[in-house]
Design a protein around this motif. Sequence first.
Motif, PDB file in Angstrom:
ATOM      1  N   PHE A   1       0.860  -1.180   0.000  1.00  0.00           N
ATOM      2  CA  PHE A   1       0.000   0.000   0.000  1.00  0.00           C
ATOM      3  C   PHE A   1       0.895   1.228   0.000  1.00  0.00           C
ATOM      4  CE2 PHE A   1      -2.782   3.057   2.247  1.00  0.00           C
ATOM      5  CZ  PHE A   1      -3.986   2.881   1.582  1.00  0.00           C
TER       6      PHE A   1
ATOM      7  N   THR B   1       1.271   5.147  -0.244  1.00  0.00           N
ATOM      8  CA  THR B   1       0.633   6.455  -0.141  1.00  0.00           C
ATOM      9  C   THR B   1       1.418   7.438  -0.988  1.00  0.00           C
ATOM     10  OG1 THR B   1      -0.103   5.990   2.100  1.00  0.00           O
ATOM     11  CG2 THR B   1      -0.029   8.303   1.441  1.00  0.00           C
TER      12      THR B   1
ATOM     13  N   GLY C   1      -2.143  12.451  -0.729  1.00  0.00           N
ATOM     14  CA  GLY C   1      -2.798  11.180  -0.459  1.00  0.00           C
ATOM     15  C   GLY C   1      -2.850  10.802   1.010  1.00  0.00           C
TER      16      GLY C   1
ATOM     17  N   ALA D   1      -5.384   8.127   2.440  1.00  0.00           N
ATOM     18  CA  ALA D   1      -4.749   6.807   2.583  1.00  0.00           C
ATOM     19  C   ALA D   1      -4.872   6.288   4.003  1.00  0.00           C
ATOM     20  CB  ALA D   1      -3.285   6.877   2.156  1.00  0.00           C
TER      21      ALA D   1
ATOM     22  N   TYR E   1       5.644   4.510   1.254  1.00  0.00           N
ATOM     23  CA  TYR E   1       5.136   5.732   0.644  1.00  0.00           C
ATOM     24  C   TYR E   1       6.086   6.191  -0.440  1.00  0.00           C
ATOM     25  CZ  TYR E   1       8.602   8.618   3.079  1.00  0.00           C
ATOM     26  OH  TYR E   1       9.774   9.178   3.509  1.00  0.00           O
TER      27      TYR E   1
ATOM     28  N   ALA F   1      -2.414   4.924  -3.307  1.00  0.00           N
ATOM     29  CA  ALA F   1      -3.508   5.693  -2.709  1.00  0.00           C
ATOM     30  C   ALA F   1      -3.188   7.176  -2.862  1.00  0.00           C
ATOM     31  CB  ALA F   1      -3.675   5.330  -1.240  1.00  0.00           C
ATOM     32  N   ASP F   2      -4.039   7.882  -3.603  1.00  0.00           N
ATOM     33  CA  ASP F   2      -3.812   9.304  -3.850  1.00  0.00           C
ATOM     34  C   ASP F   2      -5.107  10.075  -3.678  1.00  0.00           C
ATOM     35  OD1 ASP F   2      -2.320  11.560  -4.383  1.00  0.00           O
ATOM     36  OD2 ASP F   2      -1.989  11.107  -6.495  1.00  0.00           O
TER      37      ASP F   2
END
Length: 189
Positions: free
Chosen positions: A49, A51, A56, A60, A78, A111-112
Motif C-alpha cells: 500500500f 501512499t 494522499g 490513505a 510511501y 492511494a492518492d
Amino acid sequence: MTAPTSNAHNLAEALANSDLIFDRDTLEQAIARMAQLIRHDYRDEVPLFLTVMHGGLPFAGRLAMEVGALGVDLEFDYLHATRYRGATSGGELVWKHRPATPLQGRRVLLADDILDEGHTLAGIRGWCLEQGARDVGIAALAVKLHDRCVPGLVADYVGVEVPDRYVFGYGMDYHEQGRNLPAIYALKD
C-alpha cells in the motif's frame, strides 16, 4: 489566534468563495465503499500500500483503517513524486522519495487524493511496473470529471467524482493550504 502565513493566497477567502462539494460523512462513506471493493480484490494477499505524498496522506490513512477493519492486511510504504511543486500546473515528474520496499513480484496499491489529468499517477504507475510490480492498482479519493486524462489511465477504486474546477480539502491543497480540511470544496467559477 491564527499563526501568520507567508502564503499570499488566503484560505479563508478561498473557502468563502467556494462551494462545499462533499462533506466529511459523505467522503467517509465513499471510502468505506472503496474498502469493500479492495477487500474483495486483495482478500488472499497482502498488497504493498503506497501512499502518494502529500495529498494522499489523509485519504490513505482513512482507507487503510477501513480495509484493516475488513480483515485485509496491508504492507505500508510511501512515495513522494510531484509535477506541481506548489504551482497549479504541472511540469516534469520530480521524485522526492521512492519506496524503500522492493516492488518485484508484488501487487501494489497506490492511494492518492485525486486523479485529475493523471500524468503524475501514470508516471508513478509506470515506475512501479519498471521495478517489477506484478500489478498496480490505483485508489483515488476523487476523480475530476473532464476528458483530458492520460489515455488508458483510470482509477480502479474511486471515492467521488468532482467537477472540473479547482478543488481542495481532504488532502488536496489550495496553494499548499487546507489539505487537512475534512471536506472537499470547489472554487466558484
